[in-house]
Design an enzyme around this catalytic site. Structure first.
Site, short mmCIF file in Angstrom:
data_model
loop_
_atom_site.label_atom_id
_atom_site.label_comp_id
_atom_site.label_asym_id
_atom_site.label_seq_id
_atom_site.Cartn_x
_atom_site.Cartn_y
_atom_site.Cartn_z
N ASP A 274 -1.37 -2.28 -4.04
CA ASP A 274 -2.78 -2.24 -3.64
C ASP A 274 -3.38 -0.89 -4.03
O ASP A 274 -2.66 0.11 -4.13
CB ASP A 274 -2.91 -2.39 -2.12
CG ASP A 274 -2.75 -3.84 -1.65
OD1 ASP A 274 -2.71 -4.75 -2.50
OD2 ASP A 274 -2.67 -4.05 -0.43
N MET A 275 -4.71 -0.87 -4.25
CA MET A 275 -5.37 0.41 -4.53
C MET A 275 -6.19 0.82 -3.30
O MET A 275 -6.89 -0.02 -2.73
CB MET A 275 -6.27 0.28 -5.76
CG MET A 275 -6.80 1.61 -6.26
SD MET A 275 -5.48 2.80 -6.71
CE MET A 275 -5.16 2.33 -8.40
N ARG B 253 -4.83 -6.67 -11.09
CA ARG B 253 -5.79 -7.32 -10.19
C ARG B 253 -7.09 -6.54 -10.24
O ARG B 253 -7.08 -5.32 -10.09
CB ARG B 253 -5.25 -7.31 -8.76
CG ARG B 253 -6.25 -7.82 -7.72
CD ARG B 253 -5.86 -7.45 -6.30
NE ARG B 253 -4.58 -8.00 -5.91
CZ ARG B 253 -3.84 -7.52 -4.89
NH1 ARG B 253 -4.29 -6.49 -4.19
NH2 ARG B 253 -2.70 -8.06 -4.59
N LYS C 98 0.87 -1.18 0.00
CA LYS C 98 0.00 0.00 0.00
C LYS C 98 0.90 1.23 0.00
O LYS C 98 1.71 1.41 0.93
CB LYS C 98 -0.87 0.02 1.26
CG LYS C 98 -2.03 -0.95 1.19
CD LYS C 98 -2.97 -0.76 2.38
CE LYS C 98 -4.21 -1.62 2.23
NZ LYS C 98 -3.94 -3.05 1.95
N ARG D 165 -12.71 -7.13 7.61
CA ARG D 165 -13.14 -8.48 7.21
C ARG D 165 -14.42 -8.85 7.95
O ARG D 165 -15.32 -9.46 7.39
CB ARG D 165 -12.06 -9.53 7.53
CG ARG D 165 -10.74 -9.33 6.79
CD ARG D 165 -10.83 -9.58 5.29
NE ARG D 165 -11.44 -8.56 4.49
CZ ARG D 165 -10.84 -7.42 4.06
NH1 ARG D 165 -9.60 -7.15 4.39
NH2 ARG D 165 -11.49 -6.58 3.31
#
Ligand code: FAD
Length: 307
Positions: free
Chosen positions: A136-137, A184, A102, A289
């Site tokens: 990562d975005m 991705r 990130k 999560r």
């Protein structure tokens, strides 16, 4: 995406220091944390990676921590990635395991140039170890900056992976621009305004399929990050339609989420990569999560009373 009050409540708890301390200090929450997070150290992350690879899966490792506004912490994150890559190489796991970074964890909020320099150091180490990096975005305010850094990194390391989020209205255009590369595709995990993102889950799914078609039709290597059974099936069907062999794309899922499905797809011959987070800053990740699925909250609460 926040679609109900329970999610909002859990995501609020994710930012609450008192709740964080209570969860972190309760020994009973250890099993729940372990279900989604591969421990706090490089050694535990590498051990989990070895187990997953033995089961026929590939891995992408994320050192937890985001939104760094201090250079020293950004540096510690870089050092953690360098130590991890060394260890993966030493134990012969680098061919099956890459890393996810990130940019906010390596200084993007302080200075884009610092994030680029730090990410470059991780990419150089990954190359030396025989593996790759995926960026990562994060939330939409960082998308342009992240894609600029990605373009710079790809000048030296063309295999650096991008992440695009199907909930953003701009993403179909970004897919067209990046279709020849390693991308991705995920739905997107942040609470975004309707001005930039689809808010109806059905529209997000439709856009995911549109984007998947663009990526499968391009010359790159698409990585489909989803646990959604319908999307997994549609991607499988579309990949055959585009004449892609099972080595020409991959599925990705999170550590601890649908583990049986991960192994079923791998047994069918698909490349399946598991996103494995580790590190001391596991709390915010765990809360996201839990927020994704009420059943996970029940699992968490059961574990609190079952000891
Ligand atoms: P959903 O609609 O959320 O879920 C579909 C179905 O999957 C559910 O009905 C359920 O059956 C199952 N499921 C989903 N979540 C869970 C869960 N927690 N526990 C159990 N079952 C579940 N987001 C970003 O914004 N940026 C990134 O860089 C990014 N990288 C990612 C990398 C990987 C490998 C993965 C898998 C996800 C990543 N995400 C990222 C998160 C992603 O955007 C979604 O928030 C997340 O994957 C949930 O979306 P879904 O496609 O699984 O569909």
């Amino acid at each position: 995406m926040i679609v109900n009050p329970l999610r909002s409540l859990i995501l609020a708890a994710a930012g609450n220091e008192a709740v964080r301390r209570a969860v972190a200090s309760a020994p009973v929450s250890r099993d729940v944390v372990r279900r989604f997070v591969a421990g706090e150290t490089v050694a535990s992350a590498v051990e989990v990676t070895g187990d997953l690879v033995e089961d026929g899966l590939r891995v992408t490792l994320d050192y937890l921590g985001e939104d760094t506004t201090d250079r020293a912490r950004a540096e510690r994150t870089v050092q953690a990635y360098l130590a991890l890559l060394d260890r993966l190489h030493d134990v012969g796991l680098a061919a099956d395991a890459e890393v996810s970074v990130k940019l906010s964890a390596v200084g993007q909020a302080l200075d884009e140039r610092l994030a680029l320099d730090n990410a470059s150091r991780v990419c150089a180490a990954a190359e030396q170890c025989g593996t790759t990096v995926t960026l990562d975005m994060e939330d939409h305010t960082t998308t342009d900056s992240t894609l600029r850094v990605l373009a710079e990194l790809r000048r030296a390391w063309p295999d650096t992976g991008a992440v695009l989020q199907a909930y953003l209205r701009r993403t179909l255009d970004d897919c067209v621009a990046l279709a020849g590369t390693r991308v991705r595709l995920c739905k997107g995990a942040y609470a975004e305004p309707a001005s930039v993102a689809f808010v109806d889950p059905h529209e997000v799914d439709l856009n995911y399929v549109r984007c998947a078609n663009v990526l499968l039709g391009g010359g790159g290597y698409p990585m489909f990050a989803t646990h959604d059974p319908r999307l997994v099936e549609i991607v499988g069907e579309r990949s055959r339609w585009y004449g892609r062999s099972v080595e020409d794309f991959e599925f990705q899922m999170l550590y601890g989420v649908r583990p049986t499905e991960q192994r079923r797809l791998a047994a069918e011959g698909h490349v399946v990569r598991v996103y494995v987070p580790f590190g001391e800053q596991w709390y915010g990740y765990l809360m996201r999560r839990l927020a994704e699925r009420p059943a996970n909250v029940a699992f968490f609460l059961r574990s609190l009373v079952s000891r």
